[in-house]
Design a protein around this motif. Structure first.
Motif, PDB file in Angstrom:
ATOM      1  N   THR A 128       0.741  -1.307  -0.052  1.00  0.00           N
ATOM      2  CA  THR A 128       0.048  -0.012  -0.061  1.00  0.00           C
ATOM      3  C   THR A 128       0.843   1.323  -0.094  1.00  0.00           C
ATOM      4  O   THR A 128       0.610   2.277  -0.657  1.00  0.00           O
ATOM      5  CB  THR A 128      -1.054   0.111   1.221  1.00  0.00           C
ATOM      6  OG1 THR A 128      -1.596  -1.351   1.322  1.00  0.00           O
ATOM      7  CG2 THR A 128      -1.884   1.210   1.119  1.00  0.00           C
ATOM      8  N   PHE A 146       2.211   1.996  -3.366  1.00  0.00           N
ATOM      9  CA  PHE A 146       1.298   2.658  -4.272  1.00  0.00           C
ATOM     10  C   PHE A 146       1.199   4.201  -4.048  1.00  0.00           C
ATOM     11  O   PHE A 146       1.202   4.875  -4.884  1.00  0.00           O
ATOM     12  CB  PHE A 146      -0.084   1.958  -4.116  1.00  0.00           C
ATOM     13  CG  PHE A 146      -1.314   2.785  -4.588  1.00  0.00           C
ATOM     14  CD1 PHE A 146      -1.583   2.796  -6.034  1.00  0.00           C
ATOM     15  CD2 PHE A 146      -2.159   3.653  -3.870  1.00  0.00           C
ATOM     16  CE1 PHE A 146      -2.513   3.487  -6.604  1.00  0.00           C
ATOM     17  CE2 PHE A 146      -3.022   4.451  -4.358  1.00  0.00           C
ATOM     18  CZ  PHE A 146      -3.260   4.223  -5.812  1.00  0.00           C
ATOM     19  N   LEU A 205       0.619   1.324  -9.953  1.00  0.00           N
ATOM     20  CA  LEU A 205      -0.031   0.359 -10.349  1.00  0.00           C
ATOM     21  C   LEU A 205       0.365  -0.907 -10.087  1.00  0.00           C
ATOM     22  O   LEU A 205      -0.332  -1.895  -9.552  1.00  0.00           O
ATOM     23  CB  LEU A 205      -0.384   0.359 -11.837  1.00  0.00           C
ATOM     24  CG  LEU A 205      -1.064   1.423 -12.592  1.00  0.00           C
ATOM     25  CD1 LEU A 205      -0.914   1.561 -14.203  1.00  0.00           C
ATOM     26  CD2 LEU A 205      -2.582   1.368 -12.125  1.00  0.00           C
ATOM     27  N   ALA A 206       1.635  -1.144  -9.966  1.00  0.00           N
ATOM     28  CA  ALA A 206       2.307  -2.601  -9.405  1.00  0.00           C
ATOM     29  C   ALA A 206       2.057  -2.550  -8.147  1.00  0.00           C
ATOM     30  O   ALA A 206       1.926  -3.878  -7.776  1.00  0.00           O
ATOM     31  CB  ALA A 206       3.885  -2.395  -9.771  1.00  0.00           C
ATOM     32  N   ALA A 230      -0.436  -1.467  -6.415  1.00  0.00           N
ATOM     33  CA  ALA A 230      -1.974  -1.598  -6.432  1.00  0.00           C
ATOM     34  C   ALA A 230      -2.106  -3.020  -6.849  1.00  0.00           C
ATOM     35  O   ALA A 230      -3.088  -3.905  -5.735  1.00  0.00           O
ATOM     36  CB  ALA A 230      -2.627  -0.865  -7.046  1.00  0.00           C
ATOM     37  N   ALA A 231      -1.514  -3.763  -7.560  1.00  0.00           N
ATOM     38  CA  ALA A 231      -1.541  -5.177  -7.995  1.00  0.00           C
ATOM     39  C   ALA A 231      -1.070  -5.997  -6.962  1.00  0.00           C
ATOM     40  O   ALA A 231      -1.794  -7.045  -6.598  1.00  0.00           O
ATOM     41  CB  ALA A 231      -1.010  -5.353  -9.220  1.00  0.00           C
ATOM     42  N   ALA A 232       0.000  -5.705  -6.400  1.00  0.00           N
ATOM     43  CA  ALA A 232       0.298  -6.443  -5.087  1.00  0.00           C
ATOM     44  C   ALA A 232      -0.529  -6.223  -3.866  1.00  0.00           C
ATOM     45  O   ALA A 232      -0.581  -7.577  -3.297  1.00  0.00           O
ATOM     46  CB  ALA A 232       2.007  -5.660  -4.762  1.00  0.00           C
ATOM     47  N   LEU A 249      -3.607  -6.251  -4.217  1.00  0.00           N
ATOM     48  CA  LEU A 249      -4.780  -7.080  -4.534  1.00  0.00           C
ATOM     49  C   LEU A 249      -4.383  -8.574  -4.273  1.00  0.00           C
ATOM     50  O   LEU A 249      -5.104  -9.400  -3.857  1.00  0.00           O
ATOM     51  CB  LEU A 249      -5.210  -6.870  -5.910  1.00  0.00           C
ATOM     52  CG  LEU A 249      -6.215  -7.671  -6.709  1.00  0.00           C
ATOM     53  CD1 LEU A 249      -7.642  -7.679  -5.496  1.00  0.00           C
ATOM     54  CD2 LEU A 249      -6.510  -7.586  -7.898  1.00  0.00           C
ATOM     55  N   VAL A 250      -3.189  -8.832  -4.760  1.00  0.00           N
ATOM     56  CA  VAL A 250      -2.694 -10.458  -4.582  1.00  0.00           C
ATOM     57  C   VAL A 250      -2.588 -10.697  -3.204  1.00  0.00           C
ATOM     58  O   VAL A 250      -3.014 -11.805  -2.742  1.00  0.00           O
ATOM     59  CB  VAL A 250      -1.238 -10.543  -5.138  1.00  0.00           C
ATOM     60  CG1 VAL A 250      -0.753 -11.837  -5.185  1.00  0.00           C
ATOM     61  CG2 VAL A 250      -1.677 -10.414  -6.895  1.00  0.00           C
ATOM     62  N   VAL A 307     -13.513  -9.535 -10.265  1.00  0.00           N
ATOM     63  CA  VAL A 307     -12.606 -10.250  -9.421  1.00  0.00           C
ATOM     64  C   VAL A 307     -13.050 -11.172  -8.250  1.00  0.00           C
ATOM     65  O   VAL A 307     -12.933 -12.429  -8.266  1.00  0.00           O
ATOM     66  CB  VAL A 307     -11.487  -9.201  -8.680  1.00  0.00           C
ATOM     67  CG1 VAL A 307     -10.507  -9.994  -7.768  1.00  0.00           C
ATOM     68  CG2 VAL A 307     -10.783  -8.455  -9.624  1.00  0.00           C
ATOM     69  N   TYR A 310     -12.627 -15.068  -7.891  1.00  0.00           N
ATOM     70  CA  TYR A 310     -12.194 -15.586  -6.615  1.00  0.00           C
ATOM     71  C   TYR A 310     -13.137 -16.663  -6.117  1.00  0.00           C
ATOM     72  O   TYR A 310     -12.718 -17.726  -5.718  1.00  0.00           O
ATOM     73  CB  TYR A 310     -12.185 -14.678  -5.639  1.00  0.00           C
ATOM     74  CG  TYR A 310     -11.769 -15.079  -4.339  1.00  0.00           C
ATOM     75  CD1 TYR A 310     -10.433 -15.143  -3.788  1.00  0.00           C
ATOM     76  CD2 TYR A 310     -12.769 -15.092  -3.236  1.00  0.00           C
ATOM     77  CE1 TYR A 310     -10.321 -16.102  -2.739  1.00  0.00           C
ATOM     78  CE2 TYR A 310     -12.801 -15.406  -2.142  1.00  0.00           C
ATOM     79  CZ  TYR A 310     -11.309 -15.914  -1.749  1.00  0.00           C
ATOM     80  OH  TYR A 310     -11.132 -16.467  -0.353  1.00  0.00           O
TER      81      TYR A 310
END
Length: 838
Positions: free
Chosen positions: A603, A606, A619-620, A622-624, A626-627, A786, A790
């Protein structure tokens, strides 16, 4: 043979303590970074908040040194603006709210008879976000690029033309980072109070402090999103030129004030209510009488929360509000004094009916009475519009603010610190340094801020770094500055006193104040599991009365109540019906994990990347996030139905239900409450500009796109309906695929709306607002996509069955919310132009 002491009676049964400690303990060394135990997290919040309070206090000393004499050159204007802005920012965002959060995280499970909060990992994540975000903001001061537009960040002063550096961006992004922590804490507090209590603790028999925290957390869920939205919109304007607040391109600077004070005035009561909860908890103990008017206080808390959201224009009387609105908001500002008075009269009634013992915590409560009532009276004065016009933006307002916030928050928190000091350290406070600290703070405070009422009435404006001699302000300002250093010495003495007593204070006995409440029915300092067994409260327990007598405390320590065993390596605590307090499940809580830390780091990546305009890296990040959230959620649940287990006292309940009874369901509901507040603020912003801004909206931007609207509406509806069908389907995977396809269709149509139909958002505020609305709907359509994926994966992995359908229920709720808000957005983007067409 001597009878065992009460201290010995609270020691857990032989063997039980070691087994529970092995389950609930946190590893030493680097393993402490993986801690999720609420006692550790609560202490971290409190200590970190005190550090930020010290920083904010040092900044206040610099401000008073600058204003001590006219024409002072101690600070230049740029440095003063940074210090002034950071003082307010630190005290409001990095001290007051986190201090209340820390106290809640530490005390709530102990008061409610539980072993931890509902979501230990969420609490740890919230702390790391608070620490990283606060450090980001404060470090800017060291580097000379701290925010300098005031802690309220009014536009256009904070807009790019007048604040071209990175200073304002640090405030907008750093405070939003910290607010992530606040929302996480609010969700955790609400769900924990409602669902994680001990057996028999019905809603109407909760400790009064839990009611204060429940209402405060609910206010945070509704009150903080407008500020988050305003910060995002202003950052979009600064970074990309989207003109939400630029009147030349259809914006309006007053929109920022509305969004800020939609947060800012409830914020005052968000700060006051937990402190009032401390008073309602501590005062009856030393009055030697149960709290008078428990039910009336609960009603007054709820009424105050409700009224606080109708007062934000109280801060905008001088901007040209229509007279009818002035009358309404003036009346509402006076009306909020009634629930406050109810609480004050209840406290006075408790003192009158009891036999007060004036120990050290009571000294600070008496100081609270004097200062807060004085601040409340000046608040009623400021609610009168003609008077407000005279003193608006003067030091009179500064004095009122500090009387309310320091009197209404600092003094009760210092009383609470001395009251719960034995709980934290296992040692008792003494009067000597604490009494001296009180008088230094009390006298210094009044001599600092009482003269500010007079300088304000004499016309001294706030937010100025110097002033000319001979205006009648010189002596009063010098008195305020000298007294502020006296007050600072008092606070320093308080810190020294706490540290000395932690090291040299005499050991505390069990329940040293004779409170008889559950947080004292455990060894001091508390073990990591709180209670060897969770008590079953009988029907005789009445509101406002002590809940844990010596016999019950001894029975709990002996493991004779609920969950007085260890099994299967589970960390167990009771989950109860929200209203009745009847046990309906055993919650299995996670152990230490680095997931919250890594999620907070991602976070932070980001937010920091967004600050330095590294948007691909953002963006990377934010993707991290989410993962990591998916990994976090995936680790929960089971591939088989969990058994019904005995909990003691002849009762058995399901263990870890993975259906709508799970607290995770409540977490999503209350997260969506905050989301809905964000969306309502966004819709309010467009409606405000539509009505107020000139030439808005331009006719050239008004052409509807019925094909895109129809595709998006159909996709959103299909996603919501398919997700709903999947909940009750025997083989839900195909319906989840339909839901995902619908969400993808809606996402594509909304993206086309943004990219093809709308003009570039930098051209006009209408285009910027419409793009923001479409982006909101597209983001939630993507979330629904998503969530459907999931849930499909959980079905394939065997985590979902007719009795374990929580993932499906949550997907259906999220898809339904995305569909409902998306349809509102489509109506605003494509329907309003038809209605507004000539």
């Amino acid at each position: 043979m001597t009878a065992p002491s009460r201290d010995d009676a609270l020691a857990p049964a032989p063997g039980l303590d070691g087994a529970l400690e092995a389950l609930w303990g946190t590893p030493r060394g680097w393993g402490r970074l993986a801690a999720v135990n609420h006692t550790i997290i609560g202490r971290r919040f409190i200590v970190t908040a005190f550090v930020f309070f010290a920083i904010g206090g040092l900044l206040a000393m610099l401000i008073r040194a600058q204003l001590a004499t006219p024409g002072n050159a101690f600070l230049d204007p740029g440095a003063y603006n940074q210090i002034f802005t950071m003082h307010g920012t630190v005290m409001m965002f990095l001290f007051a709210i986190p201090m209340f959060e820390g106290l809640a995280v530490y005390l709530l499970p102990k008061m409610l008879g539980a072993r931890d909060l509902a979501f230990p990992r969420l609490g740890a994540y919230g702390y790391w976000c608070y620490l990283f975000g606060g450090t980001l903001v404060v470090s800017a001061l060291v580097m000379g690029v701290a925010p300098d537009s005031g802690w309220f960040m009014y536009t256009p002063l904070s807009s790019r033309p007048y604040s071209p550096g990175i200073n304002a961006d640090i405030w907008l992004i750093g405070i939003t980072f910290v607010e992530v922590s606040a929302i996480a804490a609010a969700v955790e507090i609400v769900v924990s109070v409602l669902r994680v209590r001990t057996a028999g603790m019905a809603l109407h028999r909760m400790p009064i402090f839990a009611w204060y925290l429940l209402v405060t957390a609910g206010m945070m869920l509704v009150g903080f999103p407008p500020l988050i939205l305003g910060s995002i919109l202003l950052e979009l304007e600064r970074a990309f030129g989207w003109p939400f607040f630029d009147p030349v391109r259809g914006g309006d600077p007053l929109l920022w004030q509305h969004l800020f004070w939609l947060f800012g005035h409830p914020e005052v009561y968000i700060i006051f209510l937990p402190a009032a909860g401390v008073v309602s908890t501590v005062l009856p103990v030393f009055a030697r009488h149960r709290l008078v008017g428990y039910n009336w206080i609960v009603v007054s808390i709820v009424a105050m929360a409700f009224l606080s959201f109708g007062l934000w224009v109280h801060h905008m009387f001088a901007v040209g509000i229509p007279h009818l609105a002035l009358g309404f908001f003036s009346a509402a500002s006076m009306l909020v004094a009634i629930p406050t008075a109810v609480q004050i009269f209840a406290w006075i009634g408790t003192l009158l009916r009891g036999r007060p013992v004036f120990r050290l915590p009571m000294l600070f409560i008496c100081g609270f009475f004097f200062i807060f009532v004085a601040g409340g009276l000046t608040g009623v004065m400021l609610a009168v519009v003609p008077f407000d016009w005279q003193v608006h933006d003067t030091h009179f307002v500064v004095a009122h603010l500090h009387y309310v916030l320091i009197g209404g928050f600092i003094f009760p928190m210092m009383a609470g610190a001395y009251y719960w000091l034995p709980h934290f350290t296992g040692r008792m406070p003494v009067h000597h340094l604490g009494t001296a600290s009180f008088w230094l703070v009390f006298v210094g405070f009044n001599l600092t801020f009482l003269p500010m009422h007079l300088t304000g009435l004499l016309g001294m404006p706030r937010r100025v770094y110097t002033y000319a001699p001979g205006l009648g302000w010189d002596g009063l300002n010098l008195l305020s500055s000298v007294a502020s250093f006296v007050m600072a010495i008092g606070f320093a003495l308080f810190v020294v006193d706490i540290l000395l007593q932690r090291r040299f204070g005499r050991p505390a006995s069990a329940d040293p104040w004779g409170a008889g409440t559950l947080e004292w029915a455990m060894p001091l300092p508390p073990p990591s599991y709180n209670f060897a067994s969770q008590p079953a409260l009988g029907e005789a327990a009445q509101p406002g009365q002590a809940l844990a007598g010596p016999a019950l405390a001894a029975s709990m320590a002996a493991g004779e109540q609920h969950l007085g065993i260890t099994r299967n390596g589970w960390r167990e605590t009771l989950g109860v019906d929200a209203v009745t307090g009847r046990p309906d499940q055993v919650l299995l809580l996670p152990g230490p994990t680095f997931l919250p830390l890594w999620a907070a780091v991602a976070t932070g990546v980001f937010f920091v990347s967004a600050l330095f305009k590294l948007y691909l890296l953002a963006l990377a990040g934010a993707a991290a996030v989410l993962v990591l959230v998916i990994l976090w959620l995936w680790s929960m649940g089971s591939r088989h139905d969990m058994p019904i287990v005995p909990i003691g006292l002849g009762q058995s309940v399901p263990s870890a239900p993975a259906d709508r009874r799970s607290p995770l369901r409540g977490a999503l509901v209350f997260t969506l409450v905050a989301d809905a507040s964000f969306f309502a603020s966004l819709a309010f912003g467009q409606a405000f500009l539509w009505v107020i801004a000139p030439n808005w909206p331009p006719p050239a931007f008004m052409a509807p796109a019925p094909i895109l609207a129809g595709l998006a509406a159909g996709g959103l509806g299909a996603a919501a309906v398919a997700a709903r069908i999947a909940i009750g389907a025997r083989r839900p995977q195909p319906w989840l695929a339909v839901s995902a396809a619908g969400a993808a269709l809606a996402l594509a149509a909304l993206a086309a709306t943004i990219g093809l139909r709308l003009p570039p958002p930098a051209t006009h505020a209408y285009a910027a607002a419409a793009t923001a609305l479409a982006a909101y709907a597209a983001f939630h359509a993507a979330l629904a996509l998503v969530a459907a994926g999931y849930s499909w994966a959980r079905c394939r992995a065997g985590y979902v069955s007719p009795s374990r359908d929580l993932a499906l229920h949550n997907t259906g709720l999220l898809a339904g919310y995305a569909g409902a808000t998306g349809l509102v957005v489509l109506a605003m983007l494509h329907g309003l132009p038809l209605l507004a067409a000539p």
